[in-house]
Structures are given as structure tokens and as C-alpha cells.
Scaffold this active site. Structure first.
Site, PDB file in Angstrom:
ATOM      1  N   HIS A   1     -15.298  65.092  10.827  1.00  0.00           N
ATOM      2  CA  HIS A   1     -15.022  64.859  12.408  1.00  0.00           C
ATOM      3  C   HIS A   1     -13.822  65.648  12.413  1.00  0.00           C
ATOM      4  O   HIS A   1     -13.146  65.855  11.682  1.00  0.00           O
ATOM      5  CB  HIS A   1     -14.758  63.536  12.839  1.00  0.00           C
TER       6      HIS A   1
ATOM      7  N   LYS B   1     -13.711  65.993   5.469  1.00  0.00           N
ATOM      8  CA  LYS B   1     -13.549  65.461   6.849  1.00  0.00           C
ATOM      9  C   LYS B   1     -14.817  65.858   7.562  1.00  0.00           C
ATOM     10  O   LYS B   1     -14.954  67.056   7.804  1.00  0.00           O
ATOM     11  CB  LYS B   1     -12.174  65.523   7.571  1.00  0.00           C
TER      12      LYS B   1
END
Length: 236
Positions: A114, A112
Site C-alpha cells: 500500500h 509494502k
């Protein structure tokens, strides 16, 4: 009866109960199925069909009982994406219910970029880690999990799976004389806990009750023939 024999009897009973549960849930099926190794198997175990709360709860109970009975030491559990994610979560809940509360974590297939970022979710990986998965065909998922755990500074200590097929693994398209479970035990030096194995399945089928118009004895004959062709030495 000595204590060791009593514990073995309990393990055998748990394994037989699990096989019966998996068959009744439609997770363990008989017929003709192509495996990852390209073999035509007379049975197939699809843990993805533990697909409701009751089945997952019962499955977690089997895992927890087998893990606690094994006596293996661990500080947390880890579920490799994707099937290992719900397994690790529900097994952690059941372990806590049975008095053994430990942290759990899992990984994403894609990191991921963010929010919290990264590919790991849950508790920080630390100490001795128990990897929870459904089956072990080639040991690929285990090796990937081991790399993630080591990179985080923790120790990949043990693996728990639902069913040990007790058959030869393949390397570069060729059969080898050991199973994936044996590879993890002997080459990677990790403990492996299994709820049930192919021998337990054969014992269940040998009891012989009708199953959808085809006798368990017929299934037993096919599974036994498969084991005689692809099975590994249990002492290996």
C-alpha cells in the site's frame, strides 16, 4: 615520510581509535561466542549495541572518515535491512557534514502493498552504489543487496563495513581458504572499505592494559590462536 606512508599511518590510527571505541562502548566483547559458522570465537562484535545517539554519531564519523580516506568513488549509499538502515542514514548525514552530500536508500524485508509500495525506500537507486553494513560473515547480505541494486538498474560498486574478521568463510558447511571480504573483492569485483580488521584488534590487545580482571594479553593470546586456526592470508 612519503605521502603513502602518512595515509597508512592515518588509517592505522583511525582503526585503533575505532577498536578502542567499540570496546569502551561494549560493542566489542571478549569471552566465548558461537559464530554463524559454528565456531567458538573469543570475541564478538555486535553493532546493535551502538544504541544511543552519541554512539551512532561517533560510529558514523568513523565510517565517513574511512570511506573518504579510501578514495573510492560512489554516487549514493544503500543500507540493507535491518542493521544497514540506521547505518546508511547516519553515514549519509556524516558524509554531508564532511562535505560529501549523497542520496541514500534502504530496503524492507517485506514489500509494502500500500502507499508507495515496493521494498525500496529513500532515493532512487542509480549510479554507483556504496553498500553500508556492519560486518561481513558469509557475504549473504551483500549478494542480496547486489541483486536489488542491479534489478533497479544501478551499479553495486562498493561495500563499507566496520570490522573485517579476516577469517575463512564457509560454503555448504565447509571452510574455504578465503574470507567473505575477499570473495566480494575478487569474485564480485567490488571495492571493500573497512574501518578496522582483526589485525588491528590484535594490535590493540597487545598494548596490554587490565580489562575487568583479565589482562588484554590473555585476550590477545586467545584471539591470536583463533586467527591462526581460522585466519586468511591478508594478501589473498
Amino acid at each position: 615520510m612519503v605521502i603513502g606512508d602518512a595515509r597508512q599511518d592515518d588509517k592505522n590510527l583511525l582503526a585503533l581509535e575505532f577498536v578502542r571505541f567499540a570496546v569502551d562502548a561494549g560493542v566489542l566483547r571478549f569471552g566465548e561466542f558461537k559464530t554463524k559458522a559454528g565456531r567458538m570465537s573469543p570475541y564478538f562484535f555486535n553493532a546493535g549495541l551502538f544504541d544511543d545517539g552519541a554512539k551512532m554519531g561517533r560510529l558514523a564519523e568513523f565510517y565517513a572518515k574511512a570511506i573518504l580516506a579510501s578514495g573510492m568513488e560512489f554516487d549514493m549509499v544503500f543500507g540493507p535491512a535491518y542493521k544497514g538502515i540506521p547505518l546508511a542514514a547516519t553515514v549519509a548525514v556524516e558524509l554531508a557534514r564532511q562535505g560529501r552530500n549523497v542520496p541514500f536508500a534502504y530496503n524492507r524485508k517485506e514489500a509494502k502493498d500500500h502507499g508507495e509500495g515496493g521494498s525500496l525506500v529513500g532515493a532512487p537507486l542509480q549510479g554507483r552504489v556504496l553498500i553500508i553494513d556492519d560486518v561481513m560473515s558469509a557475504g549473504t547480505a551483500a549478494r542480496e543487496s547486489i541483486a536489488l541494486i542491479k534489478a533497479a538498474g544501478a551499479v553495486p560498486h562498493a561495500v563499507a563495513i566496520a570490522l573485517d574478521r579476516q577469517e575463512m568463510a564457509t560454503e555448504n558447511g565447509q571452510d574455504v581458504p578465503h574470507s567473505a571480504v575477499q570473495y566480494v573483492r575478487h569474485q564480485l569485483g567490488m571495492q571493500v572499505c573497512t574501518i578496522a580488521n582483526l589485525a588491528d584488534l590484535l594490535f590493540y590487545l597487545d598494548q596490554g592494559t587490565p580489562d575487568a580482571g583479565q589482562s588484554m594479553q590473555e585476550h590477545h593470546a586467545r584471539v591470536l590462536a583463533y586467527r591462526q586456526r581460522y585466519g586468511v592470508n591478508d594478501k589473498g
